[in-house]
Enzyme design. Structure first.
Site, PDB file in Angstrom:
ATOM      1  N   GLY A  12       0.777  -1.232   0.000  1.00 27.15           N
ATOM      2  CA  GLY A  12       0.000   0.000   0.000  1.00 27.15           C
ATOM      3  C   GLY A  12       0.807   1.278   0.000  1.00 27.15           C
ATOM      4  O   GLY A  12       0.335   2.326   0.439  1.00 27.15           O
ATOM      5  N   ASN A  14       1.598   3.014  -2.591  1.00 26.74           N
ATOM      6  CA  ASN A  14       0.918   3.952  -3.503  1.00 26.74           C
ATOM      7  C   ASN A  14      -0.328   4.527  -2.846  1.00 26.74           C
ATOM      8  O   ASN A  14      -0.628   5.709  -3.011  1.00 26.74           O
ATOM      9  CB  ASN A  14       0.572   3.250  -4.816  1.00 26.74           C
ATOM     10  CG  ASN A  14       1.765   3.178  -5.753  1.00 26.74           C
ATOM     11  OD1 ASN A  14       2.128   4.161  -6.363  1.00 26.74           O
ATOM     12  ND2 ASN A  14       2.387   2.023  -5.828  1.00 26.74           N
ATOM     13  N   ARG A  66     -14.933 -17.800  -9.741  1.00 28.51           N
ATOM     14  CA  ARG A  66     -14.463 -16.461 -10.102  1.00 28.51           C
ATOM     15  C   ARG A  66     -15.637 -15.525 -10.430  1.00 28.51           C
ATOM     16  O   ARG A  66     -15.604 -14.355 -10.088  1.00 28.51           O
ATOM     17  CB  ARG A  66     -13.513 -16.567 -11.307  1.00 28.51           C
ATOM     18  CG  ARG A  66     -12.933 -15.271 -11.811  1.00 28.51           C
ATOM     19  CD  ARG A  66     -12.156 -14.450 -10.808  1.00 28.51           C
ATOM     20  NE  ARG A  66     -10.958 -15.091 -10.311  1.00 28.51           N
ATOM     21  CZ  ARG A  66      -9.945 -14.436  -9.760  1.00 28.51           C
ATOM     22  NH1 ARG A  66      -9.998 -13.131  -9.627  1.00 28.51           N
ATOM     23  NH2 ARG A  66      -8.881 -15.046  -9.319  1.00 28.51           N
ATOM     24  N   HIS A 110       1.542   1.387 -13.326  1.00 29.00           N
ATOM     25  CA  HIS A 110       2.370   0.259 -13.748  1.00 29.00           C
ATOM     26  C   HIS A 110       3.838   0.661 -13.599  1.00 29.00           C
ATOM     27  O   HIS A 110       4.220   1.768 -14.038  1.00 29.00           O
ATOM     28  CB  HIS A 110       2.053  -0.132 -15.197  1.00 29.00           C
ATOM     29  CG  HIS A 110       2.839  -1.325 -15.652  1.00 29.00           C
ATOM     30  ND1 HIS A 110       2.556  -2.607 -15.212  1.00 29.00           N
ATOM     31  CD2 HIS A 110       3.914  -1.428 -16.459  1.00 29.00           C
ATOM     32  CE1 HIS A 110       3.433  -3.448 -15.745  1.00 29.00           C
ATOM     33  NE2 HIS A 110       4.263  -2.757 -16.491  1.00 29.00           N
ATOM     34  N   ASP A 147      -8.684  -0.438 -19.574  1.00 28.98           N
ATOM     35  CA  ASP A 147      -9.752  -0.848 -20.500  1.00 28.98           C
ATOM     36  C   ASP A 147      -9.833  -2.369 -20.453  1.00 28.98           C
ATOM     37  O   ASP A 147      -9.301  -3.000 -19.536  1.00 28.98           O
ATOM     38  CB  ASP A 147      -9.474  -0.306 -21.924  1.00 28.98           C
ATOM     39  CG  ASP A 147      -8.185  -0.871 -22.508  1.00 28.98           C
ATOM     40  OD1 ASP A 147      -7.749  -0.381 -23.556  1.00 28.98           O
ATOM     41  OD2 ASP A 147      -7.608  -1.815 -21.898  1.00 28.98           O
ATOM     42  N   GLU A 148     -10.424  -2.964 -21.449  1.00 24.36           N
ATOM     43  CA  GLU A 148     -10.660  -4.416 -21.380  1.00 24.36           C
ATOM     44  C   GLU A 148      -9.360  -5.213 -21.529  1.00 24.36           C
ATOM     45  O   GLU A 148      -9.303  -6.393 -21.220  1.00 24.36           O
ATOM     46  CB  GLU A 148     -11.666  -4.849 -22.451  1.00 24.36           C
ATOM     47  CG  GLU A 148     -11.242  -4.592 -23.892  1.00 24.36           C
ATOM     48  CD  GLU A 148     -11.199  -3.090 -24.256  1.00 24.36           C
ATOM     49  OE1 GLU A 148     -10.395  -2.748 -25.120  1.00 24.36           O
ATOM     50  OE2 GLU A 148     -11.940  -2.294 -23.616  1.00 24.36           O
ATOM     51  N   ASP A 151      -2.959  -3.555 -19.175  1.00 20.57           N
ATOM     52  CA  ASP A 151      -1.985  -2.437 -19.303  1.00 20.57           C
ATOM     53  C   ASP A 151      -2.105  -1.768 -20.668  1.00 20.57           C
ATOM     54  O   ASP A 151      -1.127  -1.272 -21.227  1.00 20.57           O
ATOM     55  CB  ASP A 151      -0.545  -2.956 -19.118  1.00 20.57           C
ATOM     56  CG  ASP A 151      -0.334  -3.577 -17.752  1.00 20.57           C
ATOM     57  OD1 ASP A 151       0.505  -4.496 -17.642  1.00 20.57           O
ATOM     58  OD2 ASP A 151      -1.036  -3.177 -16.803  1.00 20.57           O
TER      59      ASP A 151
HETATM   60  C1  GRF Z   1       4.459  -1.658  -6.803  1.00 23.21           C
HETATM   61  O1  GRF Z   1       5.620  -2.249  -7.346  1.00 23.21           O
HETATM   62  C2  GRF Z   1       3.700  -0.986  -7.902  1.00 23.21           C
HETATM   63  O2  GRF Z   1       4.529  -0.668  -8.981  1.00 23.21           O
HETATM   64  C3  GRF Z   1       2.734  -1.980  -8.368  1.00 23.21           C
HETATM   65  O3  GRF Z   1       2.394  -2.732  -7.207  1.00 23.21           O
HETATM   66  C4  GRF Z   1       3.531  -2.776  -6.340  1.00 23.21           C
HETATM   67  C5  GRF Z   1       3.128  -2.646  -4.908  1.00 23.21           C
HETATM   68  O4  GRF Z   1       2.647  -1.371  -4.700  1.00 23.21           O
HETATM   69  N1  GRF Z   1       1.614  -1.300  -8.969  1.00 23.21           N
HETATM   70  P1  GRF Z   1       2.104  -0.883  -3.247  1.00 23.21           P
HETATM   71  O5  GRF Z   1       3.296  -0.675  -2.359  1.00 23.21           O
HETATM   72  O6  GRF Z   1       1.198  -1.987  -2.705  1.00 23.21           O
HETATM   73  O7  GRF Z   1       1.385   0.384  -3.561  1.00 23.21           O
END
Ligand code: GRF
Length: 211
Positions: A12, A14, A66, A110, A147-148, A151
């Site tokens: 987490g 980000n 799923r 990404h 989108d569908e 990345d």
């Molecule tokens: C990071 O490497 C980020 O690039 C990818 O997920 C990984 C973990 O991110 N999107 P976070 O620390 O859980 O935000």
């Protein structure tokens, strides 16, 4: 006020960058209304709780198949009535019904400069292992609409990061997170909250700030 749902799976960092950016004004006119994790042990849920944000776990392990999980994930998102869904280290394939329910309202971060090192199998450390193995001199991060495809949605922001001698995948991952991901993801949310990101035939345009 843009209502934001953040989907997480791991540490987490980000999410934390978004929380911190809301607190210090780098993101305006938005609020995180729910954090959703597929992983009950995700430290990201701790970060949400510390910030007083509702955390919800929707784990595939709790569903017979799923499709049932996908429906539950859509429901958990819908309940929060978001204007934007942010995938921040979310390692679950986004169900088509979520993409079709929120067109142009889902973004992802990404850890590479798309179209390099992305697509099936490119996540976490693997992205950086491949970049180092290829010998690129620059990598970075990309924030894009979902989108569908995988990345493959319109790119919003990118930030390049120099690769240095002696970099390991772990060192490179950390530098890209610090210097790129934690910068462009909050920035993208602020731009979207200000209505400054428009999508034109699969590309984006950032509108100038209103004086
Ligand atoms: C990071 O490497 C980020 O690039 C990818 O997920 C990984 C973990 O991110 N999107 P976070 O620390 O859980 O935000």
């Amino acid at each position: 006020m843009l209502r934001v749902v953040v989907c997480v799976s791991g540490g987490g960092t980000n999410l934390q960058a978004i929380i911190d950016s809301l607190a210090d004004g780098r993101i305006r006119n938005a609020q995180i209304v729910r954090v959703i994790s597929n992983n009950p042990g995700a430290y990201a849920l701790e970060r949400a709780a510390r910030a007083g944000i509702e955390g919800v776990c929707v784990s595939p392990k709790n569903f017979e198949n799923r499709d049932l999980f996908n429906d539950a994930l859509l429901e958990a998102i819908r309940e929060a009535d978001p204007g934007l869904i942010v995938l921040a280290g979310f390692l679950v394939a986004i169900p088509p019904q979520v993409v079709s329910a929120y067109p142009g309202k889902i973004i992802n971060i990404h850890p590479a400069l798309i179209p390099s090192f992305c697509g099936k199998g490119y996540y976490g450390l693997k992205v950086h292992e491949k970049a180092l193995a290829r010998g690129v001199k620059v990598s970075g991060a990309t924030c894009h609409f979902v989108d569908e495809g995988l990345d493959s949605g319109p790119i919003i922001l990118q930030k390049a990061v120099e690769i240095k001698d002696g970099d390991t995948p772990e060192i490179l991952q950390r530098r890209i997170m610090e210097e790129a991901e934690w910068v462009i993801l909050p920035r993208a949310i602020d731009l979207i909250a200000a209505g400054r990101v428009v999508i034109e035939d699969r590309r984006t345009r950032i509108l100038p700030a209103q004086e």
